[in-house]
Scaffold this active site. Structure first.
Site, PDB file in Angstrom:
ATOM      1  N   LYS A 237       0.858  -1.191   0.000  1.00 27.54           N
ATOM      2  CA  LYS A 237       0.000   0.000   0.000  1.00 27.54           C
ATOM      3  C   LYS A 237       0.891   1.237   0.000  1.00 27.54           C
ATOM      4  O   LYS A 237       1.804   1.365   0.841  1.00 27.54           O
ATOM      5  CB  LYS A 237      -0.855  -0.041   1.265  1.00 27.54           C
ATOM      6  CG  LYS A 237      -2.195   0.644   1.156  1.00 27.54           C
ATOM      7  CD  LYS A 237      -2.982   0.322   2.419  1.00 27.54           C
ATOM      8  CE  LYS A 237      -4.308   1.027   2.446  1.00 27.54           C
ATOM      9  NZ  LYS A 237      -4.932   0.929   3.771  1.00 27.54           N
TER      10      LYS A 237
HETATM   11  C1  E4P Z   1      -8.376   1.456   4.210  1.00 29.41           C
HETATM   12  O1  E4P Z   1      -7.559   1.101   3.412  1.00 29.41           O
HETATM   13  C2  E4P Z   1      -8.303   2.735   4.911  1.00 29.41           C
HETATM   14  O2  E4P Z   1      -7.087   2.861   5.522  1.00 29.41           O
HETATM   15  C3  E4P Z   1      -9.434   2.869   5.865  1.00 29.41           C
HETATM   16  O3  E4P Z   1     -10.617   2.398   5.270  1.00 29.41           O
HETATM   17  C4  E4P Z   1      -9.591   4.267   6.423  1.00 29.41           C
HETATM   18  O4  E4P Z   1     -10.784   4.349   7.158  1.00 29.41           O
HETATM   19  P1  E4P Z   1     -11.096   5.561   8.172  1.00 29.41           P
HETATM   20  O5  E4P Z   1     -11.246   6.804   7.362  1.00 29.41           O
HETATM   21  O6  E4P Z   1     -12.342   5.163   8.851  1.00 29.41           O
HETATM   22  O7  E4P Z   1      -9.894   5.640   9.083  1.00 29.41           O
END
Ligand code: E4P
Length: 219
Positions: free
Chosen positions: A83
């Site tokens: 990522k």
């Molecule tokens: C996923 O890859 C993200 O990091 C995550 O969904 C972020 O979610 P949040 O905005 O609730 O922290």
């Protein structure tokens, strides 16, 4: 539509994986910090439980260091999706790692143009954050629909991984506008099955069944 779980909590991943509904897992540095676990160890454990893509995020900010971190993370298993953030360094890293045959998830996407760049960089997944756009009074779902239109216009193979999902309605709307994947916290995924009329109906069926005195299985 694929379901990924957005957590680094092993027990929750195991519980949901047992339902057969889990196609992958996403993590981020905040979720790793919340777990209190060693990053590499917890990712390796998740990658053993779930055969689908497991996103592990780099933390360097320049491309050379990101590429090195990404290669290190990819060693954990064939199902690791590296990522990277939606920065020029992240996009450069995405191109290099994608050309090496690794899965890359480009994260922190908040605009359709950013998603266009990620697709051009060969990303396996683009992660638009719905909830965080909604938080500032914008429409996260509109972004998913815009990206769907753009990717379809050019037959980009990058999968739209709708992230920052906060409600069950987000899940339904993602399915309606054609997101390829949703990643949601375990509580949201568990809530998808709930309906008061299902519970009420089941209670009535079981009460009537008990009156018959019958059993399906012998003995
Ligand atoms: C996923 O890859 C993200 O990091 C995550 O969904 C972020 O979610 P949040 O905005 O609730 O922290």
């Amino acid at each position: 539509m694929k379901f990924f779980i957005d957590t680094a909590e092993i027990d929750q991943i195991r519980e949901l994986a047992d339902t057969g509904m889990v196609d992958g897992v996403t993590t981020n540095p905040s979720l790793i910090a919340k777990s209190g676990r060693n990053f590499i160890e917890v990712i390796a454990e998740i990658a053993e439980i779930v055969p689908g893509p497991v996103s592990a995020e780099v933390t360097a900010t320049d491309a050379d260091a990101m590429i090195a971190e990404g290669r290190e993370l990819a060693k954990i298993g064939d199902n690791i999706a590296v990522k990277v953030p939606l920065t020029w360094a992240g996009l450069k890293t995405c191109r290099v790692l994608s050309d090496e045959g690794r899965m890359v998830n480009v994260t922190l996407c908040f605009s359709a143009n950013q998603a266009l760049l990620a697709a051009k960089a060969g990303a396996s997944f683009i992660s638009p954050f719905i909830g965080r756009l909604d938080d500032i009074g914008l429409d996260g779902m509109e972004l998913i629909a815009d990206i769907r239109e753009i990717y379809d216009n050019y037959d980009f193979e990058t999968e739209i991984l709708a992230a920052s999902i906060r409600t069950v309605n987000h899940v339904q709307q993602c399915a309606q506008v054609g997101a390829d994947v949703i990643t949601a916290p375990p509580a949201i995924i568990k809530s998808l099955v709930k309906h008061p009329l299902t519970d009420k109906g089941l209670d009535a069926f079981l009460a009537d069944w008990a009156k018959t005195g019958q059993t399906i299985l012998k003995g």
